[in-house]
Scaffold this motif. Structure first.
Motif, PDB file in Angstrom:
ATOM      1  N   GLN A   1      32.899  26.331  39.658  1.00 39.54           N
ATOM      2  CA  GLN A   1      34.260  25.929  39.328  1.00 39.54           C
ATOM      3  C   GLN A   1      35.112  25.794  40.574  1.00 39.54           C
ATOM      4  N   PHE A   2      34.801  26.610  41.615  1.00 35.39           N
ATOM      5  CA  PHE A   2      35.499  26.478  42.888  1.00 35.39           C
ATOM      6  C   PHE A   2      35.278  25.086  43.474  1.00 35.39           C
ATOM      7  N   ILE A   3      34.032  24.584  43.373  1.00 36.76           N
ATOM      8  CA  ILE A   3      33.703  23.253  43.888  1.00 36.76           C
ATOM      9  C   ILE A   3      34.445  22.178  43.086  1.00 36.76           C
ATOM     10  N   ILE A   4      34.467  22.344  41.739  1.00 35.75           N
ATOM     11  CA  ILE A   4      35.142  21.362  40.888  1.00 35.75           C
ATOM     12  C   ILE A   4      36.640  21.324  41.185  1.00 35.75           C
ATOM     13  N   ASN A   5      37.250  22.502  41.351  1.00 35.08           N
ATOM     14  CA  ASN A   5      38.691  22.557  41.609  1.00 35.08           C
ATOM     15  C   ASN A   5      39.032  21.972  42.978  1.00 35.08           C
ATOM     16  N   TYR A   6      38.131  22.123  43.948  1.00 32.60           N
ATOM     17  CA  TYR A   6      38.331  21.489  45.254  1.00 32.60           C
ATOM     18  C   TYR A   6      38.366  19.972  45.109  1.00 32.60           C
ATOM     19  N   CYS A   7      37.438  19.432  44.295  1.00 30.98           N
ATOM     20  CA  CYS A   7      37.420  17.982  44.058  1.00 30.98           C
ATOM     21  C   CYS A   7      38.727  17.533  43.418  1.00 30.98           C
ATOM     22  N   ASN A   8      39.247  18.307  42.480  1.00 34.24           N
ATOM     23  CA  ASN A   8      40.488  17.932  41.802  1.00 34.24           C
ATOM     24  C   ASN A   8      41.698  18.019  42.722  1.00 34.24           C
TER      25      ASN A   8
ATOM     26  N   PHE B   1      46.649  31.891  49.580  1.00 35.66           N
ATOM     27  CA  PHE B   1      45.472  32.747  49.402  1.00 35.66           C
ATOM     28  C   PHE B   1      45.935  34.162  49.081  1.00 35.66           C
ATOM     29  N   GLU B   2      45.307  34.790  48.080  1.00 39.43           N
ATOM     30  CA  GLU B   2      45.669  36.153  47.662  1.00 39.43           C
ATOM     31  C   GLU B   2      44.393  36.963  47.484  1.00 39.43           C
TER      32      GLU B   2
ATOM     33  N   HIS C   1      47.185  44.939  39.907  1.00 41.84           N
ATOM     34  CA  HIS C   1      45.971  45.331  39.176  1.00 41.84           C
ATOM     35  C   HIS C   1      45.325  44.157  38.445  1.00 41.84           C
ATOM     36  N   SER C   2      46.012  43.016  38.344  1.00 45.26           N
ATOM     37  CA  SER C   2      45.406  41.836  37.726  1.00 45.26           C
ATOM     38  C   SER C   2      44.430  41.137  38.671  1.00 45.26           C
ATOM     39  N   LEU C   3      44.385  41.586  39.922  1.00 49.29           N
ATOM     40  CA  LEU C   3      43.520  40.998  40.935  1.00 49.29           C
ATOM     41  C   LEU C   3      42.426  41.997  41.278  1.00 49.29           C
ATOM     42  N   PRO C   4      41.193  41.851  40.765  1.00 52.12           N
ATOM     43  CA  PRO C   4      40.109  42.808  41.044  1.00 52.12           C
ATOM     44  C   PRO C   4      39.747  42.821  42.523  1.00 52.12           C
ATOM     45  N   HIS C   5      39.039  43.888  42.922  1.00 53.05           N
ATOM     46  CA  HIS C   5      38.698  44.061  44.339  1.00 53.05           C
ATOM     47  C   HIS C   5      37.668  43.041  44.802  1.00 53.05           C
ATOM     48  N   ASN C   6      36.786  42.581  43.920  1.00 53.21           N
ATOM     49  CA  ASN C   6      35.719  41.648  44.323  1.00 53.21           C
ATOM     50  C   ASN C   6      36.100  40.193  44.084  1.00 53.21           C
ATOM     51  N   CYS C   7      37.405  39.934  43.985  1.00 47.97           N
ATOM     52  CA  CYS C   7      37.874  38.579  43.686  1.00 47.97           C
ATOM     53  C   CYS C   7      38.932  38.150  44.687  1.00 47.97           C
ATOM     54  N   PHE C   8      39.165  36.859  44.728  1.00 45.86           N
ATOM     55  CA  PHE C   8      40.286  36.303  45.486  1.00 45.86           C
ATOM     56  C   PHE C   8      40.943  35.218  44.645  1.00 45.86           C
ATOM     57  N   ARG C   9      42.175  34.882  44.969  1.00 47.05           N
ATOM     58  CA  ARG C   9      42.949  33.946  44.165  1.00 47.05           C
ATOM     59  C   ARG C   9      43.527  32.866  45.084  1.00 47.05           C
ATOM     60  N   ILE C  10      43.500  31.613  44.588  1.00 46.18           N
ATOM     61  CA  ILE C  10      44.038  30.474  45.337  1.00 46.18           C
ATOM     62  C   ILE C  10      45.137  29.834  44.503  1.00 46.18           C
ATOM     63  N   GLN C  11      46.260  29.555  45.153  1.00 44.06           N
ATOM     64  CA  GLN C  11      47.381  28.878  44.495  1.00 44.06           C
ATOM     65  C   GLN C  11      47.143  27.371  44.578  1.00 44.06           C
ATOM     66  N   HIS C  12      46.463  26.806  43.538  1.00 44.97           N
ATOM     67  CA  HIS C  12      46.233  25.367  43.489  1.00 44.97           C
ATOM     68  C   HIS C  12      47.502  24.656  43.060  1.00 44.97           C
ATOM     69  N   TYR C  13      47.507  23.315  43.142  1.00 42.79           N
ATOM     70  CA  TYR C  13      48.665  22.549  42.672  1.00 42.79           C
ATOM     71  C   TYR C  13      48.873  22.754  41.182  1.00 42.79           C
ATOM     72  N   ALA C  14      47.793  23.076  40.448  1.00 46.27           N
ATOM     73  CA  ALA C  14      47.885  23.250  39.003  1.00 46.27           C
ATOM     74  C   ALA C  14      48.239  24.666  38.612  1.00 46.27           C
ATOM     75  N   GLY C  15      48.203  25.587  39.548  1.00 41.51           N
ATOM     76  CA  GLY C  15      48.484  26.979  39.230  1.00 41.51           C
ATOM     77  C   GLY C  15      47.484  27.881  39.935  1.00 41.51           C
ATOM     78  N   LYS C  16      47.647  29.168  39.736  1.00 43.82           N
ATOM     79  CA  LYS C  16      46.775  30.145  40.381  1.00 43.82           C
ATOM     80  C   LYS C  16      45.444  30.239  39.646  1.00 43.82           C
ATOM     81  N   VAL C  17      44.361  30.289  40.431  1.00 49.42           N
ATOM     82  CA  VAL C  17      43.015  30.409  39.871  1.00 49.42           C
ATOM     83  C   VAL C  17      42.335  31.588  40.524  1.00 49.42           C
ATOM     84  N   LEU C  18      41.748  32.460  39.711  1.00 48.98           N
ATOM     85  CA  LEU C  18      41.054  33.654  40.186  1.00 48.98           C
ATOM     86  C   LEU C  18      39.566  33.348  40.310  1.00 48.98           C
ATOM     87  N   TYR C  19      38.968  33.659  41.478  1.00 48.25           N
ATOM     88  CA  TYR C  19      37.554  33.406  41.723  1.00 48.25           C
ATOM     89  C   TYR C  19      36.845  34.735  41.972  1.00 48.25           C
TER      90      TYR C  19
END
Length: 1089
Positions: free
Chosen positions: A380-387, A468-469, A482-500
């Protein structure tokens, strides 16, 4: 089109607002409300300038017919109501007439209808371009290439189709590019989704012979790679889709051996998923993996032509080469499963790439979707990069198109402020500090590389980036998030925040396939395997590490962006109205979420930053000319001068519009709505004038018609009066003639009757005389014959006596016994021959038997009858199937239970026990009810549930299985009650000719909370017999007792009610009626026999 022809303009009969640029006031709420209003009226297309918004209706609409194609053909984009055909026609005409390369970008979430939109665009282009045998062949191949790739990839890949046209606008061929195949879906699917369609289509639609050759079974549950919770999808016929794919392959140009090879590889992928491993300890202390059951491995090797031992060793060992050294290490169970899944993914993805290349050889639209899932992975990270890249190019090309039109029309251009997402694209694709670059660096560096080390690197390099978060980043504001787990990162895309989730990023980017497996596959005798695994050739061993998945995709996206920048863009924004994929459901929050990430509000603001509406001078003057006396009804002169006179007469402020070279530009939607309102009022006045003139003409025409009709009626009446007078005179003459002819006929009749009576009297006397003479002569003849017979008898007796005296001396003493035996033998022979001819039928219920001819054969006759009956019963039983035997056993049980006990029993003897009377397996309304029943349904029928309050019945579906009985609503199929059979203690029925029965539940059981059930059915005998038989064959519960009495108690919640059966005549005829007498008594009236 003539001026008098009626047009369906964008502004005529408008439901909501057809173009979002004209919405007033502009806000997110009004935007969503306008979409919903149009969606509720099946208006699924809406414009934002030249952008088409497409709502997925999840149902078929009659708006894609050949008539619709002709309606939108060669029309102005805004001339008709919004439709995808309008955009397709605009792009095709620009390509054909202006020689401008066109691209159509179709974006949206999975399930929003992107694939269907591309089909409609391609089908429209195929319908409007040229005809001819070669052109039709190319069109058909282009259209049929889509079903082939759909079956293999569905919406889990990005595709770009480049179609080439000649100078006449006819397609010459095309090339398909594949940008992302979500190959991890082969081995694991998200919850609620299923694997690639081709697996389900093959198992559902292939013939039995084909499946036998592929060593497959139709049962989805036998394959580990197939998700069972969504294996079947409502409204999706996998068998029909498989036939479509096979037909499309044939049209595209696949040979039969190529199709068979493709199906063999698909079957091999399914077989790979069933291979399982077990650990095996070695003497050196290391664990080694071994294949548990080698049957699936054997069948897969037979399909691919590989030696089983070679592939089995490749799953257990791995060879590492470094310069001139080779080291062989064992694989543990986890590594073996990784190798198996890697082989399955590579086998499927390489087959798909080969399919794309093969189709390109024969035929010699960009689809994307943004996802904001709760937690996303590498794919999904790859797909969101394309978008992100597609959004960037969308904003740039939209602004460029708007600016070019203003310059072309000589309108002053004002710079527009908008959000540029280049900073987000740089965060992902930067060659030094981009996320993809750091992921490649982690995959290539020596040492221990894990997802945690990759996340630590991101936290170090991207910590200060505003988009980047991470919890481990240096930015302290996320340490308590606490909505952001330790093994994850979040990117503020143009469409909104996405947790990876960082888990799997390194492995999926590496996408390694062990060299042992590549070499093992290269050894296969299969025609495609050597093509798909060229690196397995021992003569061409390459120790260079293959490029990562992220690197390959970034290069593909770069090529796509360069290609799109050279073409004129056209946009289709697809939106799904709900997550249930159901028609007539509009979820505001879901649509609002998609409107935000598609940037539709920003697109409207860009369009409205200058002039909200524009229209060519000719259609504008044609539409609004009735608002000015100088331009109505015909304007003689240039259209622009007419529009200027019109705007001046209407006193529209000069700042609200501007004149271009070929169009008038209106700044505010309120001005356009003011013109539309004035036009509607003027149209009403014109309609009133037309009605007045028409009514006057109609009244004059009606008066002249009445006058003409009066003259005609008078002439016809006079004619009628004369005809009536003549008919009366004629009828009178006829009456007189008939009376005279009658009198003459009666006189002649009397004379003829007298003559006839005289002739009959003479005949009768003559007959009597001749009869007397004949009887006398007959009496004499009889006397003479009697005397002659007596003489013959006496002579015969005399001759017999003479013969007996002459031959008496030749008879021996035992002659009598032989004559007796001979006589008996002849009698027995005659008896058996007669029995053979008069043998009864083979039916066991036939009680007929030939009559006994001789008294001494009485015992033999009865014994033969018994033996024959036993023999034909045995022959009859040998014809029974197991199902028929079970039916007769149930009939026998019913006889033991109800014979001479229940008056209803005799009428049920001749009726077969069918079991399923509502066809629950065939009726789609009861599919959910059928799936609710865990076991096989033994009986399904409609019964009446008796209400204790008034004695009236309500229809219910009655289902009986070996474990439980279920009562459901007849109309909706909703389950009302489910009772396990162990909770059922007894059944009570009456002795009368009625269908009432009570199901009594054990006290204290979970099912007894609401009390017993009082039901009525025409098939009472069958229901209770099956209940009794299930209890008799079950070893874990007691047999259900049957209570036959005309009065019994039924427990309703806390009260016990007596049900009493009486004989009488019910008020409603000769049926059974139940009536409540008091709170403790229900009286059932049964007709007298």
């Amino acid at each position: 089109m003539s001026k008098m022809e009626v047009k369906t303009s964008l502004l005529d009969n408008m439901i909501g607002v057809g173009d979002m640029v004209l919405i007033e006031p502009l806000s997110e709420d009004t935007f969503i409300e306008n979409l919903k209003k149009r969606f509720d009226h099946n208006e699924i297309y809406t414009y934002i300038g030249s952008v088409v918004i497409s709502m997925n209706p999840y149902k078929s609409l009659p708006i894609y017919t050949a008539e619709k194609v002709e309606e939108y053909r060669n029309r102005n984009f805004y001339e008709l109501s919004p439709h995808i055909y309008a955009l397709a026609d605009e792009a095709y005409r620009s390509l054909r007439e202006q020689d401008n390369d066109q691209c159509i970008l179709i974006t949206g979430e999975s399930g929003a209808g992107k694939t269907e939109a591309s089909k409609f665009v391609m089908s429209y282009v195929a319908a409007v371009c040229g005809k001819g045998q070669e052109v039709s062949k190319v069109k058909e191949q282009l259209l049929q290439s889509n079903p082939v790739l759909e079956g293999e990839s569905s919406t889990f890949s990005g595709k770009y189709m480049d179609i080439e046209f000649d100078f006449k606008g006819d397609p010459l061929g095309g090339v398909i590019s594949n940008y992302l195949l979500e190959k991890s879906r082969v081995v694991k699917q998200p919850r609620g989704e299923r694997n690639f369609h081709i697996f389900y289509q093959l198992l559902s639609g292939a013939s039995d012979d084909t499946l036998k050759k592929l060593k497959l079974d139709r049962d989805f549950s036998k394959y580990n790679y197939l998700s069972l919770d969504s294996a079947t999808v409502n409204g999706l016929d996998d068998a029909a889709s498989f036939r479509t794919v096979r037909n499309a392959m044939q049209i595209v140009g696949f040979m039969e051996d190529e199709v068979q090879s493709i199906l063999e590889l698909v079957a091999a992928v399914l077989k790979l998923g069933n291979i399982e491993f077990k650990p095996e300890s070695r003497c050196n202390g290391y664990d080694e993996s071994r294949v548990k059951d080698k049957n699936d491995l054997k069948e897969m090797c037979e399909l691919l032509g590989i030696e089983q031992s070679v592939l089995e060793r490749a799953f257990s060992f791995r060879t590492v080469e470094a310069k001139m050294e080779k080291v062989s290490t064992t694989l543990n169970v986890a590594q073996a499963y990784y190798a198996r899944d890697a082989l399955a993914k590579n086998l499927y993805s390489r087959l798909f790439s080969w399919l794309v290349n093969r189709i390109n050889e024969s035929i010699k639209v960009c689809l994307s979707g943004f996802s904001l899932n709760l937690c996303c992975f590498f794919e999904q990270f790859i797909i969101n990069y394309c978008n992100e890249k597609l959004q960037q190019i969308f904003i740039e090309l939209t602004l460029r198109e708007e600016q070019e039109e203003y310059v072309r029309e000589d309108i002053e251009w004002t710079n527009i402020e908008y959000f540029n997402n280049a900073i987000i694209c740089d965060l992902i694709e930067n060659n030094k500090n981009g996320i993809l670059a750091m992921l490649d660096e982690e995959c290539l560096r020596p040492g221990t590389v894990t997802d945690e080390t990759f996340l630590d690197k991101l936290n170090t390099v991207c910590a200060e980036h505003q988009h980047f978060e991470s919890r481990q980043s240096k930015n302290s504001k996320f340490l308590t998030d606490h909505s952001l787990p330790h093994n994850c990162f979040r990117i503020q895309h143009y469409a909104g925040k996405v947790l990876y989730r960082a888990e799997g990023f390194v492995d999926k980017n590496n996408d390694l396939l062990y060299r042992d497996l590549s070499q093992a596959m290269y050894k296969a005798n299969h025609s495609l395997i050597k093509i798909l695994f060229p690196e397995g050739n021992p003569a061409k061993v390459n120790l260079k590490r293959p490029p990562t998945a992220g690197f390959q995709f970034r290069a593909s996206v770069g090529t796509l962006m360069k290609n799109l920048l050279t073409k004129n863009p056209n946009y289709i924004r697809c939106i799904k109205p709900n997550d249930k994929k159901a028609a007539h459901i509009f979820t505001d929050s879901l649509v609002c979420h998609q409107v935000r990430y598609l940037g539709l509000m920003e697109n409207v603001r860009v369009r409205r930053a200058g002039y909200a509406f524009r229209q060519a001078y000719d259609p504008c003057l044609e539409r609004y000319k009735m608002l000015c006396k100088q331009t109505w009804p015909h304007w003689k002169g240039p259209a622009r001068d007419g529009v200027e006179v019109l705007m001046k007469d209407l006193q529209v402020p000069a700042e609200e519009f501007a004149y271009g070279r070929s169009k008038i530009f209106i700044r505010n939607p309120r001005t356009l709505f003011f013109l539309e309102e004035k036009r509607s009022q003027c149209l009403e006045d014109l309609a009133t004038l037309i009605q007045k003139i028409y009514r006057g003409w109609k009244c004059r025409t009606h008066f002249l018609l009445l006058k003409k009709s009066q003259v005609v009626v008078a002439a016809w009446y006079r004619r009628f009066a004369q005809q009536k007078k003549y008919q009366n005179i004629r009828s009178s003459a006829l009456v007189l003639q008939s009376f005279i002819r009658g009198w003459k006929a009666r006189k002649l009749l009397r004379e003829l009757k007298h003559k006839k009576r005289c002739e009959e009297a003479v005949t009768t006397i003559s007959a009597y005389w001749h009869g007397t003479q004949a009887r006398r002569e007959l009496k004499c003849l009889k006397e003479e014959a009697r005397r002659k017979h007596a003489i013959a008898v006496i002579w015969a007796y005399w001759l017999g006596l003479k013969v007996r005296r002459e031959y008496r001396k030749f008879f021996r003493a035992n002659a009598g016994k032989k004559i007796y035996d001979f006589t008996i033998q002849r009698i027995m022979q005659k008896y058996f021959l007669g029995l053979k001819k008069t043998m009864p039928s083979m039916s066991p219920i036939d009680k007929s038997w030939p009559a006994r001819p001789y008294g001494f054969l009485d015992r033999t006759h009865q014994e033969l009858r018994r033996i024959f009956h036993l023999w034909r019963c045995k022959k009859y039983r040998s014809q029974f199937t197991e199902e028929k035997k079970a039916t007769y056993e149930e009939k026998l049980a019913a006889s033991e239970l109800f014979k001479d006990k229940k008056a209803l029993y005799p009428s049920s003897v001749g009726q077969p026990f069918k079991g399923d009377y509502v066809e629950i397996t065939k009726n789609p309304k009861y599919q959910k009810l059928n799936s609710f029943a865990e076991d096989k349904v033994l009986l399904a029928d409609v019964v009446s549930k008796i209400n204790r309050a008034n004695g009236k019945g309500a229809p219910r579906i009655f289902l009986l299985t070996k474990k439980s009985l279920v009562l459901a609503d007849q109309k909706t199929g909703q389950v009302k009650a489910s009772v396990p059979l162990p909770d059922l203690s007894s059944v009570s029925v009456s002795t009368q000719n009625d269908g009432f029965f009570a199901l009594k539940l054990k006290e204290g059981s979970a099912s007894a909370a609401k009390g017993d059930f009082l039901l009525s059915s025409d098939r009472l005998i069958e229901i209770i017999t099956k209940l009794h038989c299930i209890g008799a064959t079950s070893a874990d519960r007691n047999q259900i007792s049957i209570d036959i009495s005309d009065e019994f108690l039924v427990q309703f919640k806390q009260d016990k009610v007596c049900v009493k059966f009486i004989q009488g005549t019910p008020k409603n005829g000769n049926g059974v009626a139940c009536k409540r007498k008091n709170n403790r008594l229900l009286e059932v009236s049964v007709p007298s026999p």
